[in-house]
Design a protein around this motif. Structure first.
Motif, PDB file in Angstrom:
ATOM      1  N   ILE A   1     -50.718 -11.321 -40.101  1.00  0.00           N
ATOM      2  CA  ILE A   1     -49.329 -11.715 -40.333  1.00  0.00           C
ATOM      3  C   ILE A   1     -49.159 -12.224 -41.754  1.00  0.00           C
ATOM      4  O   ILE A   1     -48.148 -11.969 -42.413  1.00  0.00           O
ATOM      5  CB  ILE A   1     -48.885 -12.769 -39.298  1.00  0.00           C
ATOM      6  CG1 ILE A   1     -48.768 -12.096 -37.936  1.00  0.00           C
ATOM      7  CG2 ILE A   1     -47.566 -13.417 -39.697  1.00  0.00           C
ATOM      8  CD1 ILE A   1     -48.586 -13.056 -36.793  1.00  0.00           C
ATOM      9  N   PHE A   2     -50.190 -12.946 -42.254  1.00  0.00           N
ATOM     10  CA  PHE A   2     -50.144 -13.393 -43.644  1.00  0.00           C
ATOM     11  C   PHE A   2     -50.030 -12.190 -44.574  1.00  0.00           C
ATOM     12  O   PHE A   2     -49.313 -12.230 -45.571  1.00  0.00           O
ATOM     13  CB  PHE A   2     -51.417 -14.181 -43.985  1.00  0.00           C
ATOM     14  CG  PHE A   2     -51.458 -14.660 -45.415  1.00  0.00           C
ATOM     15  CD1 PHE A   2     -50.983 -15.900 -45.764  1.00  0.00           C
ATOM     16  CD2 PHE A   2     -51.968 -13.852 -46.411  1.00  0.00           C
ATOM     17  CE1 PHE A   2     -51.002 -16.333 -47.078  1.00  0.00           C
ATOM     18  CE2 PHE A   2     -52.001 -14.270 -47.731  1.00  0.00           C
ATOM     19  CZ  PHE A   2     -51.518 -15.521 -48.057  1.00  0.00           C
ATOM     20  N   SER A   3     -50.714 -11.113 -44.219  1.00  0.00           N
ATOM     21  CA  SER A   3     -50.719  -9.930 -45.077  1.00  0.00           C
ATOM     22  C   SER A   3     -49.435  -9.117 -44.955  1.00  0.00           C
ATOM     23  O   SER A   3     -48.778  -8.817 -45.946  1.00  0.00           O
ATOM     24  CB  SER A   3     -51.925  -9.052 -44.726  1.00  0.00           C
ATOM     25  OG  SER A   3     -51.897  -7.868 -45.461  1.00  0.00           O
ATOM     26  N   ASN A   4     -49.044  -8.739 -43.710  1.00  0.00           N
ATOM     27  CA  ASN A   4     -47.885  -7.832 -43.568  1.00  0.00           C
ATOM     28  C   ASN A   4     -46.573  -8.545 -43.266  1.00  0.00           C
ATOM     29  O   ASN A   4     -45.515  -7.950 -43.352  1.00  0.00           O
ATOM     30  CB  ASN A   4     -48.161  -6.766 -42.505  1.00  0.00           C
ATOM     31  CG  ASN A   4     -48.392  -7.354 -41.122  1.00  0.00           C
ATOM     32  OD1 ASN A   4     -47.578  -8.125 -40.618  1.00  0.00           O
ATOM     33  ND2 ASN A   4     -49.506  -6.985 -40.484  1.00  0.00           N
ATOM     34  N   GLU A   5     -46.657  -9.823 -42.881  1.00  0.00           N
ATOM     35  CA  GLU A   5     -45.484 -10.683 -42.657  1.00  0.00           C
ATOM     36  C   GLU A   5     -44.569 -10.214 -41.523  1.00  0.00           C
ATOM     37  O   GLU A   5     -43.413 -10.633 -41.431  1.00  0.00           O
ATOM     38  CB  GLU A   5     -44.682 -10.845 -43.954  1.00  0.00           C
ATOM     39  CG  GLU A   5     -45.488 -11.508 -45.056  1.00  0.00           C
ATOM     40  CD  GLU A   5     -44.775 -11.574 -46.393  1.00  0.00           C
ATOM     41  OE1 GLU A   5     -43.545 -11.378 -46.412  1.00  0.00           O
ATOM     42  OE2 GLU A   5     -45.439 -11.828 -47.410  1.00  0.00           O
ATOM     43  N   ALA A   6     -45.077  -9.351 -40.632  1.00  0.00           N
ATOM     44  CA  ALA A   6     -44.285  -8.931 -39.475  1.00  0.00           C
ATOM     45  C   ALA A   6     -44.099 -10.108 -38.532  1.00  0.00           C
ATOM     46  O   ALA A   6     -45.060 -10.716 -38.085  1.00  0.00           O
ATOM     47  CB  ALA A   6     -44.985  -7.782 -38.748  1.00  0.00           C
ATOM     48  N   GLY A   7     -42.863 -10.439 -38.229  1.00  0.00           N
ATOM     49  CA  GLY A   7     -42.560 -11.574 -37.372  1.00  0.00           C
ATOM     50  C   GLY A   7     -42.291 -12.845 -38.150  1.00  0.00           C
ATOM     51  O   GLY A   7     -41.743 -13.807 -37.625  1.00  0.00           O
ATOM     52  N   LEU A   8     -42.639 -12.816 -39.435  1.00  0.00           N
ATOM     53  CA  LEU A   8     -42.461 -14.001 -40.276  1.00  0.00           C
ATOM     54  C   LEU A   8     -40.994 -14.191 -40.652  1.00  0.00           C
ATOM     55  O   LEU A   8     -40.521 -15.312 -40.806  1.00  0.00           O
ATOM     56  CB  LEU A   8     -43.312 -13.840 -41.536  1.00  0.00           C
ATOM     57  CG  LEU A   8     -43.916 -15.090 -42.141  1.00  0.00           C
ATOM     58  CD1 LEU A   8     -44.857 -15.760 -41.159  1.00  0.00           C
ATOM     59  CD2 LEU A   8     -44.670 -14.752 -43.426  1.00  0.00           C
ATOM     60  N   GLY A   9     -40.284 -13.064 -40.832  1.00  0.00           N
ATOM     61  CA  GLY A   9     -38.865 -13.144 -41.179  1.00  0.00           C
ATOM     62  C   GLY A   9     -38.590 -13.098 -42.658  1.00  0.00           C
ATOM     63  O   GLY A   9     -37.446 -13.284 -43.086  1.00  0.00           O
ATOM     64  N   SER A  10     -39.611 -12.821 -43.469  1.00  0.00           N
ATOM     65  CA  SER A  10     -39.421 -12.803 -44.922  1.00  0.00           C
ATOM     66  C   SER A  10     -38.877 -11.453 -45.403  1.00  0.00           C
ATOM     67  O   SER A  10     -37.918 -11.406 -46.179  1.00  0.00           O
ATOM     68  CB  SER A  10     -40.746 -13.115 -45.624  1.00  0.00           C
ATOM     69  OG  SER A  10     -41.783 -12.290 -45.131  1.00  0.00           O
ATOM     70  N   ALA A  11     -39.484 -10.366 -44.951  1.00  0.00           N
ATOM     71  CA  ALA A  11     -39.100  -9.027 -45.417  1.00  0.00           C
ATOM     72  C   ALA A  11     -37.612  -8.698 -45.202  1.00  0.00           C
ATOM     73  O   ALA A  11     -37.003  -8.034 -46.046  1.00  0.00           O
ATOM     74  CB  ALA A  11     -39.966  -7.960 -44.755  1.00  0.00           C
ATOM     75  N   PRO A  12     -36.986  -9.133 -44.085  1.00  0.00           N
ATOM     76  CA  PRO A  12     -35.560  -8.810 -43.923  1.00  0.00           C
ATOM     77  C   PRO A  12     -34.663  -9.415 -44.989  1.00  0.00           C
ATOM     78  O   PRO A  12     -33.548  -8.943 -45.198  1.00  0.00           O
ATOM     79  CB  PRO A  12     -35.225  -9.362 -42.527  1.00  0.00           C
ATOM     80  CG  PRO A  12     -36.348 -10.235 -42.134  1.00  0.00           C
ATOM     81  CD  PRO A  12     -37.538  -9.718 -42.858  1.00  0.00           C
ATOM     82  N   ILE A  13     -35.139 -10.433 -45.696  1.00  0.00           N
ATOM     83  CA  ILE A  13     -34.345 -11.018 -46.779  1.00  0.00           C
ATOM     84  C   ILE A  13     -34.189  -9.994 -47.899  1.00  0.00           C
ATOM     85  O   ILE A  13     -33.123  -9.857 -48.501  1.00  0.00           O
ATOM     86  CB  ILE A  13     -34.999 -12.313 -47.307  1.00  0.00           C
ATOM     87  CG1 ILE A  13     -35.114 -13.345 -46.181  1.00  0.00           C
ATOM     88  CG2 ILE A  13     -34.204 -12.889 -48.473  1.00  0.00           C
ATOM     89  CD1 ILE A  13     -35.897 -14.595 -46.545  1.00  0.00           C
ATOM     90  N   ALA A  14     -35.267  -9.236 -48.173  1.00  0.00           N
ATOM     91  CA  ALA A  14     -35.197  -8.162 -49.175  1.00  0.00           C
ATOM     92  C   ALA A  14     -34.463  -6.959 -48.616  1.00  0.00           C
ATOM     93  O   ALA A  14     -33.673  -6.314 -49.326  1.00  0.00           O
ATOM     94  CB  ALA A  14     -36.605  -7.768 -49.615  1.00  0.00           C
ATOM     95  N   ALA A  15     -34.695  -6.639 -47.338  1.00  0.00           N
ATOM     96  CA  ALA A  15     -34.056  -5.468 -46.715  1.00  0.00           C
ATOM     97  C   ALA A  15     -32.534  -5.569 -46.753  1.00  0.00           C
ATOM     98  O   ALA A  15     -31.837  -4.560 -46.876  1.00  0.00           O
ATOM     99  CB  ALA A  15     -34.535  -5.327 -45.274  1.00  0.00           C
ATOM    100  N   ALA A  16     -32.024  -6.800 -46.673  1.00  0.00           N
ATOM    101  CA  ALA A  16     -30.567  -6.999 -46.650  1.00  0.00           C
ATOM    102  C   ALA A  16     -29.905  -6.562 -47.954  1.00  0.00           C
ATOM    103  O   ALA A  16     -28.707  -6.292 -47.986  1.00  0.00           O
ATOM    104  CB  ALA A  16     -30.255  -8.472 -46.376  1.00  0.00           C
ATOM    105  N   ALA A  17     -30.679  -6.479 -49.050  1.00  0.00           N
ATOM    106  CA  ALA A  17     -30.114  -6.089 -50.344  1.00  0.00           C
ATOM    107  C   ALA A  17     -30.099  -4.575 -50.541  1.00  0.00           C
ATOM    108  O   ALA A  17     -29.588  -4.075 -51.543  1.00  0.00           O
ATOM    109  CB  ALA A  17     -30.905  -6.743 -51.478  1.00  0.00           C
ATOM    110  N   ALA A  18     -30.644  -3.824 -49.587  1.00  0.00           N
ATOM    111  CA  ALA A  18     -30.772  -2.366 -49.727  1.00  0.00           C
ATOM    112  C   ALA A  18     -29.408  -1.670 -49.690  1.00  0.00           C
ATOM    113  O   ALA A  18     -28.505  -2.079 -48.958  1.00  0.00           O
ATOM    114  CB  ALA A  18     -31.657  -1.805 -48.624  1.00  0.00           C
ATOM    115  N   GLN A  19     -29.296  -0.600 -50.473  1.00  0.00           N
ATOM    116  CA  GLN A  19     -28.068   0.190 -50.511  1.00  0.00           C
ATOM    117  C   GLN A  19     -28.057   1.156 -49.328  1.00  0.00           C
ATOM    118  O   GLN A  19     -28.493   2.302 -49.421  1.00  0.00           O
ATOM    119  CB  GLN A  19     -27.978   0.955 -51.838  1.00  0.00           C
ATOM    120  CG  GLN A  19     -27.781   0.045 -53.037  1.00  0.00           C
ATOM    121  CD  GLN A  19     -27.937   0.781 -54.358  1.00  0.00           C
ATOM    122  OE1 GLN A  19     -28.514   1.849 -54.423  1.00  0.00           O
ATOM    123  NE2 GLN A  19     -27.431   0.178 -55.424  1.00  0.00           N
TER     124      GLN A  19
END
Length: 469
Positions: free
Chosen positions: A288-306
């Motif tokens: 989880i430290f590596s891929n962050e699945a379930g952590l909730g961090s990646a969707p913060i970047a995903a929200a900026a996607a066109q």
């Protein structure tokens, strides 16, 4: 009781059975609800990684959003974290890391989908999203307190854990191991101890580079990530695969060792690594430290996607876990197991992976060390950039977008980058684990609550044939 022992107790409490069950069961539930989409739709997801959606709303392309997310995930976790997991939990930790990543792909898909579905556009035309928004808007205003807890833990993780100390510590250790392994050129810093000049110089250069980029905001972070991440990932992949191919006769035995150690660690380690639970705990936590699945961090970047399609971005986000753990972490883990690096006494962190590359590749040790150091430095550097973006978005949510507070935080973040090398390795990783676990808790609660929304969106998207358009 020492400070490290206190941290260890807290870590054991946070990363106990309940949280691991919550994360794994969440991934299993989502896998069932989206009908094992991480297998059936993986080719489509990999295609959409590079094919941007025309006319989509957002700030950056889907590929740039993925690279921003990957910049924060492909870091020390892939090189140092895997080594730490295998040394602490035995080779079986790699098995559990892969299992967690498989179900984590469904989790990451759900996170990316919900991030786009519930994102908001502020007065400056910035696309804002992530767990705090899909908790507040998806679960309702009564759950805003949970969203605020996530944002608080996200700030702490970025400032004191995965975003700074672990990455900087990994960079300084790698640089020192290459340029001054014997600590022949040292300086005594009052109140901190004696350090190699390479560590001091690395911390100064790193802090200056981070400061220069962070002033430019998300678009500059994304543009840098699009350049560095793909090239470094390919370089590491090529040399990692070369190591495995060169030692291909040892691979079957290494795989047997990994699987056997996952369920019966004592048969492989002689009882040194403890129980199956220890292997699972280390594998899941480091995964989880590596891929962050379930952590909730990646969707913060995903929200900026066109993009205008939540499902599409969910699929693109899902590829991050596949690339990060199932490919890169597996390469690292196999390299460590088949070369026996995990059994060498006195090695920890990056030194374990360095040993594997030096003894597994048909290259002069200095060349192997240099390649690994270069990959680690750039991986960790982009992770620092990505996590500044994440933690700033969390702070914006808490303070209502107050620009002065965010700017002050940015300089504080740069300061923590500068002091990162002077933290001890064990304390650094334990602190990161604690904040990761605290972030995962509110996010996983939201994913359970909104799993029906994920299933409904997925079904309607594919039923309408939008994936063929």
């Amino acid at each position: 009781m020492t400070f490290n022992q206190i941290l260890s107790r807290i870590d054991d409490l946070v990363w106990g059975v309940p949280l691991m069950v919550l994360i794994l069961s969440g991934g299993i539930l989502l896998t069932i609800r989206v009908k094992c989409l991480q297998v059936s739709r993986l080719p489509l997801a990999l295609k959409w990684m590079f094919q941007n959606e025309e006319g989509g709303a957002g700030e950056i392309s889907s590929f740039a959003a993925l690279c921003t997310a990957l910049s924060a995930t492909i870091g020390t976790g892939n090189i140092v974290g895997v080594a730490t997991a295998v040394c602490a939990g035995g080779p079986g930790a790699l098995f559990w890391m892969i299992v967690a990543a498989f179900f984590g792909m469904a989790t990451k898909y759900a996170e990316g989908l919900l991030a786009v579905k519930y994102r908001v556009i502020d007065k400056d035309n910035h696309s804002l999203g992530g767990p705090f928004y899909y908790i507040e808007q998806g679960m309702g205003k009564n759950w805003k307190w949970l969203a605020m807890f996530f944002a608080l833990f996200g700030i702490l993780a970025g400032l004191l854990g995965i975003g700074t100390f672990t990455q900087v510590n990994g960079i300084s250790s790698a640089v020192q191991n290459f340029f001054d392994p014997e600590k022949a050129n040292c300086i005594t810093i009052p109140g901190l101890g004696t350090y190699s000049w390479t560590v001091v110089i690395a911390s100064l250069v790193l802090a200056a580079c981070v400061a220069a980029i962070l002033i430019g905001g998300v678009k500059r972070i994304a543009s840098i990530s699009q350049i560095i991440v793909p090239y470094m990932a390919v370089i590491y992949f090529v040399f990692g695969i070369a190591l495995i191919i060169y030692n291909i006769t040892l691979v079957p035995a290494a795989i047997v060792t990994v699987v056997q150690a996952a369920f019966n660690p004592s048969a492989i380690t002689g009882g040194i690594a403890g129980s199956m639970f220890v292997a699972m705990q280390n594998g899941v936590a480091r995964g989880i430290f590596s891929n962050e699945a379930g952590l909730g961090s990646a969707p913060i970047a995903a929200a900026a996607a066109q993009t205008n399609e939540p499902v599409r971005q969910g699929l693109v986000s899902m590829t991050g876990t596949f690339i990060d753990t199932i490919i890169i972490c597996t390469i690292t883990g196999l390299s460590i197991v088949l070369t026996g690096a995990w059994q060498v006494e006195g090695l920890e962190g990056v030194a374990v992976t360095t040993y594997a590359f030096q003894h597994g590749l048909p290259l002069p040790p200095v060349v192997s060390s240099f390649i690994l150091m270069l990959c680690l430095v750039f991986f960790a550097f982009t992770t620092i950039l990505g996590w500044d973006y994440y933690s700033e978005r969390c702070l914006e949510y808490l303070v209502g977008g107050n620009k002065n507070i965010v700017l002050a935080y940015r300089w504080l973040f740069i300061l923590t980058v500068f002091i990162g090398p002077y933290m001890t390795v064990s304390a650094v990783w334990t602190i990161a684990d604690i904040f990761n676990g605290l972030m995962a808790l509110p996010n996983m609660i939201a994913l359970f609550a909104l799993s029906g929304v994920v299933a409904k969106e997925t079904k309607s998207f594919f039923a309408a044939g939008k994936h063929r358009q």
